[in-house]
Scaffold this motif. Structure first.
Motif, PDB file in Angstrom:
ATOM      1  N   ASN A 176       0.980  -2.840   7.281  1.00 49.45           N
ATOM      2  CA  ASN A 176       1.192  -2.956   8.765  1.00 49.45           C
ATOM      3  C   ASN A 176       1.838  -1.741   9.091  1.00 49.45           C
ATOM      4  N   GLY A 177       2.068  -0.744   8.521  1.00 47.73           N
ATOM      5  CA  GLY A 177       2.601   0.522   9.113  1.00 47.73           C
ATOM      6  C   GLY A 177       4.085   0.514   9.096  1.00 47.73           C
ATOM      7  N   SER A 178       4.792  -0.069   8.315  1.00 42.45           N
ATOM      8  CA  SER A 178       6.326  -0.282   8.442  1.00 42.45           C
ATOM      9  C   SER A 178       7.018   0.966   7.900  1.00 42.45           C
ATOM     10  N   GLY A 181      -0.591   5.206   2.776  1.00 41.54           N
ATOM     11  CA  GLY A 181      -0.946   3.897   2.093  1.00 41.54           C
ATOM     12  C   GLY A 181      -0.526   2.730   3.058  1.00 41.54           C
ATOM     13  N   CYS A 182       0.642   2.833   3.561  1.00 40.69           N
ATOM     14  CA  CYS A 182       1.264   1.772   4.399  1.00 40.69           C
ATOM     15  C   CYS A 182       0.352   1.431   5.509  1.00 40.69           C
ATOM     16  N   ASN A 183      -0.095   2.761   6.115  1.00 41.20           N
ATOM     17  CA  ASN A 183      -0.775   2.332   7.377  1.00 41.20           C
ATOM     18  C   ASN A 183      -2.203   2.184   6.909  1.00 41.20           C
ATOM     19  N   SER A 184      -2.756   2.547   5.927  1.00 43.71           N
ATOM     20  CA  SER A 184      -4.171   2.165   5.644  1.00 43.71           C
ATOM     21  C   SER A 184      -4.452   0.551   5.061  1.00 43.71           C
ATOM     22  N   GLY A 242       0.669  -1.239  -0.015  1.00 43.57           N
ATOM     23  CA  GLY A 242       0.117  -0.027   0.003  1.00 43.57           C
ATOM     24  C   GLY A 242       0.767   1.345  -0.037  1.00 43.57           C
ATOM     25  N   GLY A 243       2.074   1.217   0.307  1.00 42.20           N
ATOM     26  CA  GLY A 243       2.913   2.429   0.595  1.00 42.20           C
ATOM     27  C   GLY A 243       3.681   2.514  -1.101  1.00 42.20           C
ATOM     28  N   TYR A 244       3.753   1.420  -1.851  1.00 43.62           N
ATOM     29  CA  TYR A 244       4.285   1.501  -3.153  1.00 43.62           C
ATOM     30  C   TYR A 244       3.449   1.431  -4.390  1.00 43.62           C
TER      31      TYR A 244
END
Length: 195
Positions: free
Chosen positions: A151-153, A145-148, A93-95
């Motif tokens: 796992n929020g890394s 995006g990573c938090n949504s 989600g962060g990418y």
């Protein structure tokens, strides 16, 4: 006959050219000393300061103000990757954008506007993600995006080698979640060890 040294000691008039040459040397020397003094005092101030500005990743809402309100030309805030927390997801989600048409590295599928997130294939279906800090502008889109969807890394931190450590951080004055605070020298960075 007097030599040049003796001539400057008495009250004899100085030629205009000599006057400006001496004046230029004095001004240039003063400027060099002034700049050197500012540089030395800046380093001493930063080293002697017992507190630094930092973002608490547990309070940060990735509002985007870190990118737009830092006094630096490019924000001192950067995305950091807690590798121990990462799930090495294929669909990160962060990418990737949430509406990515294909899972490839085409710009229209990426969430990062500057291409700061790099990924390397590990084994099916795992990828290793790294952040190119020189490209990161601290916008926080990947973190959101990573938090949504992950796992929020990914999280944001103020990089101390880039930060001016202003008396009143401009970002902290507009941070709606009060995530930016002063921390002691011993805990310059808040670490994210678990999600």
């Amino acid at each position: 006959m007097k030599d040049k040294k003796d001539q400057t000691l008495d009250n004899s008039p100085i030629k205009r050219r000599d006057f400006f040459r001496r004046l230029g040397s004095i001004v240039a020397g003063g400027a060099i000393l002034g700049i050197g003094g500012v540089g030395v005092s800046r380093v001493v101030d930063k080293e002697e300061s017992s507190e630094f500005w930092q973002i608490d990743p547990n309070l940060c809402t990735q509002c985007g103000r870190c990118e737009t309100h830092c006094v630096m030309p490019v924000s001192a805030v950067r995305c950091v990757h807690a590798v121990k927390v990462c799930g090495y997801c294929d669909l990160c989600g962060g990418y990737y954008r949430t509406n990515a048409k294909e899972l490839n590295t085409a710009a229209e599928n990426m969430i990062c506007p500057t291409g700061a997130i790099q990924r390397k294939f590990v084994e099916d279906p795992y990828f290793e993600y790294t952040i190119d800090e020189d490209l990161c502008n601290g916008c926080g889109k990947c973190v959101k995006g990573c938090n949504s969807f992950g796992n929020g890394s990914l999280y944001l931190q103020i990089k101390q080698d880039l930060c001016l450590n202003c008396n009143e951080c401009k970002i902290s004055t507009v941070c709606a979640s009060n995530a930016i605070k002063r921390v002691s020298y011993g805990t310059v960075y808040y670490l994210k060890e678990h999600a």
